[in-house]
Motif scaffolding. Structure first.
Motif, mmCIF file in Angstrom:
data_model
loop_
_atom_site.group_PDB
_atom_site.id
_atom_site.type_symbol
_atom_site.label_atom_id
_atom_site.label_comp_id
_atom_site.label_asym_id
_atom_site.label_seq_id
_atom_site.Cartn_x
_atom_site.Cartn_y
_atom_site.Cartn_z
ATOM 1 N N GLY A 184 61.117 92.884 38.490
ATOM 2 C CA GLY A 184 60.636 92.911 39.865
ATOM 3 C C GLY A 184 61.401 93.889 40.741
ATOM 4 N N GLU A 185 61.745 95.041 40.188
ATOM 5 C CA GLU A 185 62.538 96.043 40.906
ATOM 6 C C GLU A 185 61.782 96.539 42.137
ATOM 7 O OE1 GLU A 185 65.035 100.052 39.765
ATOM 8 O OE2 GLU A 185 63.248 99.568 38.610
ATOM 9 N N ALA A 186 62.514 96.663 43.242
ATOM 10 C CA ALA A 186 61.926 97.131 44.498
ATOM 11 C C ALA A 186 62.935 98.003 45.225
ATOM 12 C CB ALA A 186 61.525 95.947 45.374
ATOM 13 N N THR A 187 62.418 98.789 46.170
ATOM 14 C CA THR A 187 63.303 99.649 46.962
ATOM 15 C C THR A 187 64.156 98.798 47.881
ATOM 16 O OG1 THR A 187 61.646 99.887 48.698
ATOM 17 C CG2 THR A 187 61.674 101.583 46.979
ATOM 18 N N SER A 188 65.297 99.355 48.262
ATOM 19 C CA SER A 188 66.109 98.671 49.264
ATOM 20 C C SER A 188 65.681 99.209 50.626
ATOM 21 C CB SER A 188 67.595 98.947 49.021
ATOM 22 O OG SER A 188 67.851 100.330 49.109
ATOM 23 N N GLY A 189 65.781 98.411 51.626
ATOM 24 C CA GLY A 189 65.388 98.839 52.961
ATOM 25 C C GLY A 189 64.654 97.739 53.691
ATOM 26 N N LEU A 190 64.183 98.090 54.866
ATOM 27 C CA LEU A 190 63.491 97.128 55.704
ATOM 28 C C LEU A 190 62.194 96.639 55.048
ATOM 29 C CD1 LEU A 190 64.263 95.929 58.358
ATOM 30 C CD2 LEU A 190 62.905 97.662 59.516
ATOM 31 N N ILE A 191 61.455 97.585 54.490
ATOM 32 C CA ILE A 191 60.232 97.238 53.763
ATOM 33 C C ILE A 191 60.509 97.456 52.285
ATOM 34 C CG2 ILE A 191 57.815 97.815 53.369
ATOM 35 C CD1 ILE A 191 57.661 98.775 56.228
ATOM 36 N N ARG A 192 60.325 96.420 51.485
ATOM 37 C CA ARG A 192 60.603 96.522 50.052
ATOM 38 C C ARG A 192 59.312 96.845 49.295
ATOM 39 N NH1 ARG A 192 65.156 94.848 47.813
ATOM 40 N NH2 ARG A 192 64.152 93.828 46.054
ATOM 41 N N PHE A 193 59.253 98.057 48.760
ATOM 42 C CA PHE A 193 58.136 98.485 47.929
ATOM 43 C C PHE A 193 58.499 98.241 46.468
ATOM 44 C CE2 PHE A 193 57.418 101.254 51.633
ATOM 45 C CZ PHE A 193 56.060 101.067 51.840
ATOM 46 N N PRO A 194 57.591 97.676 45.674
ATOM 47 C CA PRO A 194 57.882 97.548 44.243
ATOM 48 C C PRO A 194 57.912 98.942 43.598
ATOM 49 C CG PRO A 194 55.640 96.831 44.717
ATOM 50 C CD PRO A 194 56.297 97.119 46.035
ATOM 51 N N LEU A 195 58.810 99.144 42.662
ATOM 52 C CA LEU A 195 58.963 100.456 42.038
ATOM 53 C C LEU A 195 58.119 100.641 40.780
ATOM 54 C CD1 LEU A 195 62.783 101.073 42.492
ATOM 55 C CD2 LEU A 195 60.893 102.174 43.671
ATOM 56 N N TRP A 196 57.658 99.547 40.185
ATOM 57 C CA TRP A 196 56.918 99.694 38.933
ATOM 58 C C TRP A 196 55.613 100.477 39.074
ATOM 59 C CZ3 TRP A 196 52.128 97.547 38.693
ATOM 60 C CH2 TRP A 196 51.852 96.482 39.557
ATOM 61 N N PRO A 197 54.882 100.426 40.204
ATOM 62 C CA PRO A 197 53.667 101.261 40.266
ATOM 63 C C PRO A 197 53.980 102.763 40.176
ATOM 64 C CG PRO A 197 53.553 99.554 41.936
ATOM 65 C CD PRO A 197 54.938 99.528 41.376
ATOM 66 N N ALA A 198 55.061 103.193 40.823
ATOM 67 C CA ALA A 198 55.441 104.605 40.755
ATOM 68 C C ALA A 198 55.859 104.982 39.344
ATOM 69 C CB ALA A 198 56.571 104.892 41.738
ATOM 70 N N ARG A 199 56.503 104.074 38.661
ATOM 71 C CA ARG A 199 56.941 104.357 37.286
ATOM 72 C C ARG A 199 55.739 104.435 36.331
ATOM 73 N NH1 ARG A 199 62.492 104.209 37.579
ATOM 74 N NH2 ARG A 199 63.357 102.731 39.066
ATOM 75 N N PHE A 200 54.746 103.566 36.521
ATOM 76 C CA PHE A 200 53.538 103.662 35.710
ATOM 77 C C PHE A 200 52.732 104.911 36.080
ATOM 78 C CE2 PHE A 200 54.144 99.094 34.670
ATOM 79 C CZ PHE A 200 54.005 99.199 33.294
ATOM 80 N N THR A 201 52.797 105.328 37.333
ATOM 81 C CA THR A 201 52.148 106.571 37.755
ATOM 82 C C THR A 201 52.777 107.758 37.038
ATOM 83 O OG1 THR A 201 51.670 105.603 39.922
ATOM 84 C CG2 THR A 201 51.558 108.002 39.747
ATOM 85 N N LEU A 202 54.102 107.721 36.871
ATOM 86 C CA LEU A 202 54.793 108.772 36.126
ATOM 87 C C LEU A 202 54.283 108.828 34.689
ATOM 88 C CD1 LEU A 202 58.348 109.905 36.234
ATOM 89 C CD2 LEU A 202 57.561 109.062 34.051
ATOM 90 N N VAL A 203 54.119 107.681 34.071
ATOM 91 C CA VAL A 203 53.617 107.627 32.690
ATOM 92 C C VAL A 203 52.193 108.177 32.627
ATOM 93 C CG1 VAL A 203 53.029 106.094 30.762
ATOM 94 C CG2 VAL A 203 55.107 105.692 32.090
ATOM 95 N N ALA A 204 51.354 107.791 33.583
ATOM 96 C CA ALA A 204 49.976 108.292 33.609
ATOM 97 C C ALA A 204 49.951 109.801 33.828
ATOM 98 C CB ALA A 204 49.182 107.576 34.703
ATOM 99 N N GLY A 205 50.789 110.291 34.735
ATOM 100 C CA GLY A 205 50.851 111.726 34.994
ATOM 101 C C GLY A 205 51.348 112.507 33.794
#
Length: 171
Positions: free
Chosen positions: A120-141
């Protein structure tokens, strides 16, 4: 073969356009954050996190599109000094090296994406975005550029036999 080339071109163009929209959103959000922070003393939450997530889409959309146009950096003075057959040989070597490189990126990216989703990795900060969609986007790209490189490899191997020059990009 022509159908696969057309599909890869369409997908690359779609990813490029989505990446362009992501870049515009990141730009506007960044400007709003700077103005909000410096002028109004009210920062906008989340611009860094959104920019981090859209960077993958921006980069891989552009990489595949550049491959379709054969616009990646190469030593033109050496490339243009040889005949079409030797150019095709140079292109085949480049295609194979790039396939290996992006296969390693896709493989490790997939492992990272699965792990990121699992924990369940997410960015640190005020708004926490999950990081797995970006990582799967990298795989797709990476997979999209591998598909295009394999198609280009087939075309370039045919160019070695025929001695034809490199075909002009269709988009």
């Amino acid at each position: 073969m022509k159908l696969l080339l057309k599909i890869s071109e369409r997908l690359a163009l779609i990813v490029l356009l989505i990446g362009g929209v992501g870049m515009i959103m990141s730009t506007f959000l960044g400007v709003a954050d700077v103005v909000g922070t410096q002028v109004l003393n009210v920062p906008v939450p989340g611009p860094r996190e959104l920019t981090e997530s859209t960077m993958v889409l921006i980069v891989f959309g552009a990489l595949t599109f550049a491959q379709i146009r054969r616009a990646h950096i190469r030593v033109e003075i050496a490339y243009l000094a040889v005949g079409p057959r030797f150019r095709a040989v140079m292109d085949v070597v480049t295609d194979v090296a790039a396939i290996i490189f992006f296969s390693l990126i896709a493989w490790q990216g997939l492992l990272e994406a699965q792990y990121s989703m699992k924990i369940g990795e997410a960015t640190s900060g005020l708004i926490r975005f999950p990081l797995w969609p970006a990582r799967f986007t990298l795989v797709a790209g990476a997979s999209l550029i591998i598909l295009r490189l394999v198609l280009d490899l087939i075309i370039d191997c045919g160019r070695i036999r025929s001695g034809e020059p490199q075909p002009a990009p269709s988009i």
